[in-house]
Design a protein around this motif. Structure first.
Motif, mmCIF file in Angstrom:
data_model
loop_
_atom_site.group_PDB
_atom_site.id
_atom_site.type_symbol
_atom_site.label_atom_id
_atom_site.label_comp_id
_atom_site.label_asym_id
_atom_site.label_seq_id
_atom_site.Cartn_x
_atom_site.Cartn_y
_atom_site.Cartn_z
ATOM 1 N N PRO A 135 40.467 45.068 27.489
ATOM 2 C CA PRO A 135 39.904 44.786 26.168
ATOM 3 C C PRO A 135 40.967 44.405 25.146
ATOM 4 N N GLU A 136 40.559 43.576 24.209
ATOM 5 C CA GLU A 136 41.405 43.193 23.085
ATOM 6 C C GLU A 136 40.525 43.189 21.849
ATOM 7 N N TYR A 137 40.951 43.852 20.779
ATOM 8 C CA TYR A 137 40.194 43.900 19.524
ATOM 9 C C TYR A 137 40.676 42.760 18.638
ATOM 10 N N ILE A 138 39.723 41.958 18.151
ATOM 11 C CA ILE A 138 40.075 40.771 17.382
ATOM 12 C C ILE A 138 39.277 40.745 16.083
ATOM 13 N N CYS A 139 39.957 40.444 14.976
ATOM 14 C CA CYS A 139 39.261 40.223 13.711
ATOM 15 C C CYS A 139 39.237 38.728 13.464
ATOM 16 N N GLU A 140 38.044 38.142 13.526
ATOM 17 C CA GLU A 140 37.911 36.709 13.316
ATOM 18 C C GLU A 140 36.987 36.387 12.147
ATOM 19 N N ASP A 141 36.768 37.343 11.271
ATOM 20 C CA ASP A 141 35.853 37.121 10.157
ATOM 21 C C ASP A 141 36.287 35.938 9.294
ATOM 22 N N VAL A 142 37.552 35.908 8.910
ATOM 23 C CA VAL A 142 38.058 34.811 8.077
ATOM 24 C C VAL A 142 37.998 33.504 8.854
ATOM 25 N N LYS A 143 38.364 33.553 10.135
ATOM 26 C CA LYS A 143 38.353 32.344 10.963
ATOM 27 C C LYS A 143 36.948 31.780 11.093
ATOM 28 N N LEU A 182 36.935 51.629 24.107
ATOM 29 C CA LEU A 182 36.458 52.840 23.446
ATOM 30 C C LEU A 182 36.030 52.607 21.995
ATOM 31 N N LEU A 183 36.618 51.619 21.331
ATOM 32 C CA LEU A 183 36.344 51.412 19.902
ATOM 33 C C LEU A 183 35.418 50.229 19.627
ATOM 34 N N GLN A 184 34.757 49.725 20.659
ATOM 35 C CA GLN A 184 33.898 48.559 20.433
ATOM 36 C C GLN A 184 32.771 48.899 19.471
ATOM 37 N N GLY A 185 32.572 48.024 18.495
ATOM 38 C CA GLY A 185 31.516 48.219 17.517
ATOM 39 C C GLY A 185 31.901 49.104 16.353
ATOM 40 N N ILE A 186 33.052 49.792 16.437
ATOM 41 C CA ILE A 186 33.428 50.686 15.333
ATOM 42 C C ILE A 186 34.808 50.392 14.759
ATOM 43 N N ALA A 187 35.622 49.568 15.421
ATOM 44 C CA ALA A 187 36.951 49.241 14.899
ATOM 45 C C ALA A 187 36.815 48.309 13.693
ATOM 46 N N ILE A 188 37.536 48.636 12.615
ATOM 47 C CA ILE A 188 37.511 47.856 11.373
ATOM 48 C C ILE A 188 38.906 47.282 11.127
ATOM 49 N N CYS A 189 38.970 46.023 10.708
ATOM 50 C CA CYS A 189 40.248 45.370 10.432
ATOM 51 C C CYS A 189 40.913 46.013 9.213
ATOM 52 N N GLY A 190 42.185 46.360 9.351
ATOM 53 C CA GLY A 190 42.934 46.960 8.250
ATOM 54 C C GLY A 190 43.347 45.955 7.191
ATOM 55 N N PHE A 191 43.245 44.641 7.490
ATOM 56 C CA PHE A 191 43.610 43.624 6.511
ATOM 57 C C PHE A 191 42.436 43.226 5.626
ATOM 58 N N CYS A 192 41.308 42.894 6.261
ATOM 59 C CA CYS A 192 40.176 42.355 5.469
ATOM 60 C C CYS A 192 38.972 43.286 5.417
ATOM 61 N N GLY A 193 38.936 44.330 6.254
ATOM 62 C CA GLY A 193 37.820 45.273 6.224
ATOM 63 C C GLY A 193 36.616 44.864 7.052
ATOM 64 N N ALA A 194 36.695 43.743 7.767
ATOM 65 C CA ALA A 194 35.569 43.285 8.597
ATOM 66 C C ALA A 194 35.568 44.038 9.933
ATOM 67 N N ARG A 195 34.397 44.080 10.564
ATOM 68 C CA ARG A 195 34.288 44.705 11.878
ATOM 69 C C ARG A 195 34.980 43.816 12.915
ATOM 70 N N MET A 196 35.752 44.447 13.785
ATOM 71 C CA MET A 196 36.458 43.688 14.815
ATOM 72 C C MET A 196 35.580 43.563 16.056
ATOM 73 N N SER A 200 42.786 33.957 12.619
ATOM 74 C CA SER A 200 42.350 35.336 12.805
ATOM 75 C C SER A 200 43.284 36.267 12.036
ATOM 76 N N CYS A 201 42.738 37.358 11.477
ATOM 77 C CA CYS A 201 43.573 38.344 10.767
ATOM 78 C C CYS A 201 44.570 38.981 11.738
ATOM 79 N N GLN A 202 44.032 39.504 12.843
ATOM 80 C CA GLN A 202 44.882 40.194 13.792
ATOM 81 C C GLN A 202 44.160 40.390 15.108
ATOM 82 N N HIS A 203 44.916 40.688 16.137
ATOM 83 C CA HIS A 203 44.331 41.099 17.421
ATOM 84 C C HIS A 203 45.207 42.213 17.992
#
Length: 197
Positions: free
Chosen positions: A174-182, A147-161, A189-192
């Motif tokens: 589905p699993e939401y992953i923030c890999e911007d830093v990676k 449901l949140l694909q394309g709109i979920a934002i990482c609470g740690f770094c602010g990047a799109r998940m 990864s910040c979080q999943h």
């Protein structure tokens, strides 16, 4: 009046190292991580006549080099075209290879052969199919039931998940992953967050 390698041997070595590591590891992200672990820096110019700066390589830089036919000795034109939209802003579009205006192989010396370039493109497509793509910058949803694909934002770094689907009891979950830093720094990864509880 011809394309030549940069005369700086350190620059040539860095570029060759990207292709060597990609052939060995098969992943652009793994190349970034290998550069980081080995303490290797990558050359960067702000504009063509500026001084060379040496920084850590990023996922975007590595992908750009791997996808650029120029490094395989090819000349191309029309891969990306810019047109004005209805709102008056310039919009750039990347076209598939069969729609490029010009593509000439073996025009100048390359870091890799055309065959190696083709193998690299195949590997990149395989990787993309396996791990999924980033959503568009505007957050356009892709296929799947997240449901949140394309709109979920990482609470740690602010990047799109991004969304990755994993099989859970025979169903894609589905699993939401923030890999911007990676992706950009070669870290973790910040979080999943699982999309199904």
């Amino acid at each position: 009046d011809k394309v030549i390698f940069d005369p700086d041997q350190q620059i040539q070595t860095s570029i060759r190292q990207i292709f060597t590591e990609f052939k060995r590891l098969g992943s652009a992200l793994a190349v970034v991580e290998a550069f980081r672990k080995q303490g290797l820096k990558f050359p960067h110019r702000i504009h063509p006549n500026s001084e060379i700066m040496w920084n850590e390589s990023t996922y975007g830089q590595v992908l750009q080099i791997l996808r650029n036919p120029r490094y395989a000795g090819a000349f191309f034109y029309g891969r990306r075209r810019t047109r004005k939209g209805v709102d008056g802003r310039n919009k750039s579009k990347l076209y598939p290879r069969d729609e490029w205006i010009v593509l000439l192989n073996n025009i100048h010396q390359g870091y890799i052969t055309w065959e190696e370039y083709e193998e690299n493109q195949h590997q990149l497509k395989t990787n993309a199919a396996r791990f999924g793509f980033y959503g568009a910058p505007g957050g356009m949803p892709r296929e799947g039931n997240a449901l949140l694909q394309g709109i979920a934002i990482c609470g740690f770094c602010g990047a799109r998940m991004r969304v990755r689907y994993r099989p859970v009891k025979g169903e894609p979950s589905p699993e939401y992953i923030c890999e911007d830093v990676k992706l950009n720094k070669g870290g973790n990864s910040c979080q999943h967050i699982p999309g199904r509880f």
